[in-house]
Design an enzyme around this catalytic site. Structure first.
Site, mmCIF file in Angstrom:
data_model
loop_
_atom_site.group_PDB
_atom_site.id
_atom_site.type_symbol
_atom_site.label_atom_id
_atom_site.label_comp_id
_atom_site.label_asym_id
_atom_site.label_seq_id
_atom_site.Cartn_x
_atom_site.Cartn_y
_atom_site.Cartn_z
ATOM 1 C CB CYS A 65 -3.761 5.631 6.717
ATOM 2 S SG CYS A 65 -5.209 6.793 5.816
ATOM 3 C CB THR A 125 -1.036 0.101 0.928
ATOM 4 O OG1 THR A 125 -2.067 0.782 0.909
ATOM 5 C CG2 THR A 125 -0.486 0.210 2.654
ATOM 6 C CG HIS A 144 -4.491 2.293 3.220
ATOM 7 N ND1 HIS A 144 -3.571 2.732 2.518
ATOM 8 C CD2 HIS A 144 -4.896 3.273 4.066
ATOM 9 C CE1 HIS A 144 -3.177 3.849 2.571
ATOM 10 N NE2 HIS A 144 -4.027 4.306 3.642
#
Lengths: 210, 162
Positions: free
Chosen positions: B29, B23, B46
């Site tokens: 995040c 990711t 995520h």
């Protein structure tokens, strides 16, 4: 925010906000640099969170950015974002005689502070015209800077909207150096909070259907 | 040919060798990896926000919130044949991309995400083997289920493997 209630006229209204706001900001930038700065017609998109970083070359693309919160009648987030090499050149134009390096970790306080000030002036002029146009009371927070991955930076503007949707309405205005029009130099992103849309539309006399 | 499986923002995906899972652009995040080293199966989420009670939508995107994403990732792995008792975790992310003088709660979202991820992992009795969290740098992470190594790339602080 229910996107089904958004009609083409609403997108036009948002585009006009981008047009006027970024127009003022581009004029301010042009004055600061003493050269012509051109801007593209703003795009207003209902984008997925993934797509938003594609607008600036992908989530991993390194950008110099200034972020601020809009507080007042129609809260939201605003980003002024440009490629690092362009930011370096912009700051060198302002800090005459200095070499500016933004990505090797030893960027000087003066260049970061100059970047913050540029962002402050530009987003301030964007926001002032947005406020004048709508009659809404809008104030900028103190701006913050970051030089990092576009995705990591932009996601910071998505928290408010992410609680109500998987999509965001982004008002994006790209601007260019008039001598090299093919090259996009930077972006202003305006991301109103979900509850702000109806206030903006109401202020401009095109309310959403209740 | 090995492939890189992508995980988007607020997204969940699974991987098994020779593929890796990745990711990009994690800011506040948090990327959570759960893996079964014996069965060689892993998954990544995520996560954007700490708690699904923040959601104001009728349908919930489970990948977005720490509480729902970790449970959903756990269920997906069990369904694929992973052993729930031997699952382990690695996490990265939760940065504060911008420093403000006045810190509202929304500005502390990175640390809150990390706290909540840790609570969920301990509620599911999943040991957290390694983490690279906090700071003020964005991260791109890639996990290899073959050797269970997580590679973390940053713009300002180089690359590390945990």
């Amino acid at each position: 925010m229910d996107f089904l209630r958004i009609q083409p006229i609403h997108l036009d209204v948002l585009r006009e906000i981008g047009n006027i706001g970024a127009g003022h900001a581009a004029t301010a930038l042009s004055t600061m640099l003493n050269k012509a700065v051109d801007m593209k017609v703003p795009s207003v998109n209902v984008t997925s969170f993934e797509e938003i970083s594609e607008m600036v070359g992908g989530a991993e693309n390194v950008v110099a950015s200034v972020f601020l919160r809009i507080v007042g009648d129609a809260p939201g987030c605003m980003f002024f974002m440009l490629p690092v090499d362009q930011a370096e050149r912009l700051l060198e134009d302002l800090l005459v005689g200095q070499t500016v390096q933004l990505t090797n970790g030893d960027e000087s306080d003066i260049s970061l502070s100059a970047l913050q000030e540029v962002g402050n002036i530009l987003s301030g002029s964007y926001l002032t015209s947005f406020s004048d146009f709508t009659g809404l009371n809008l104030q900028p927070s103190v701006p913050a800077t970051s030089i990092d991955m576009a995705g990591a930076i932009l996601s910071f503007g998505l928290f408010e909207v992410s609680t109500v949707s998987d999509y965001a309405i982004v008002i994006d205005t790209a601007f260019t150096d008039i001598e090299r029009q093919d090259e996009v130099k930077g972006h202003f992103f305006l991301l109103p909070d979900p509850l702000s849309f109806s206030k903006i539309f109401h202020a401009l006399g095109v309310p959403l259907d209740e | 040919m090995s492939e890189i499986i992508k995980v988007g923002i607020a997204d969940i995906n699974l991987v098994s060798p020779p593929n890796t899972i990745r990711t990009t652009g994690l800011g506040s995040c948090v990327g959570v990896i759960l893996f079964d080293q014996v069965k060689k199966i892993a998954g990544m989420a995520h996560i954007m926000l700490p708690d699904s009670s923040l959601s104001k939508t009728p349908t919930l995107n489970e990948g977005k919130y720490a509480d729902t994403a970790i449970r959903s990732l756990y269920d997906m792995l069990i369904k694929r044949g992973a052993n729930g008792k031997t699952l382990k975790a690695k996490i990265a992310g939760g940065a504060q991309m911008f420093k403000f003088t006045s810190g509202s709660e929304m500005m502390r979202i990175g640390p809150r995400n990390v706290e909540r991820v840790k609570e969920e992992l301990s509620a599911l009795k999943i040991p957290l083997l390694a983490s690279d969290v906090g700071g003020s740098s964005g991260r791109t992470i890639e996990f290899n289920p073959e050797n269970t190594l997580l590679t973390i790339k940053t713009v300002n602080a180089g690359t590390k493997v945990i």
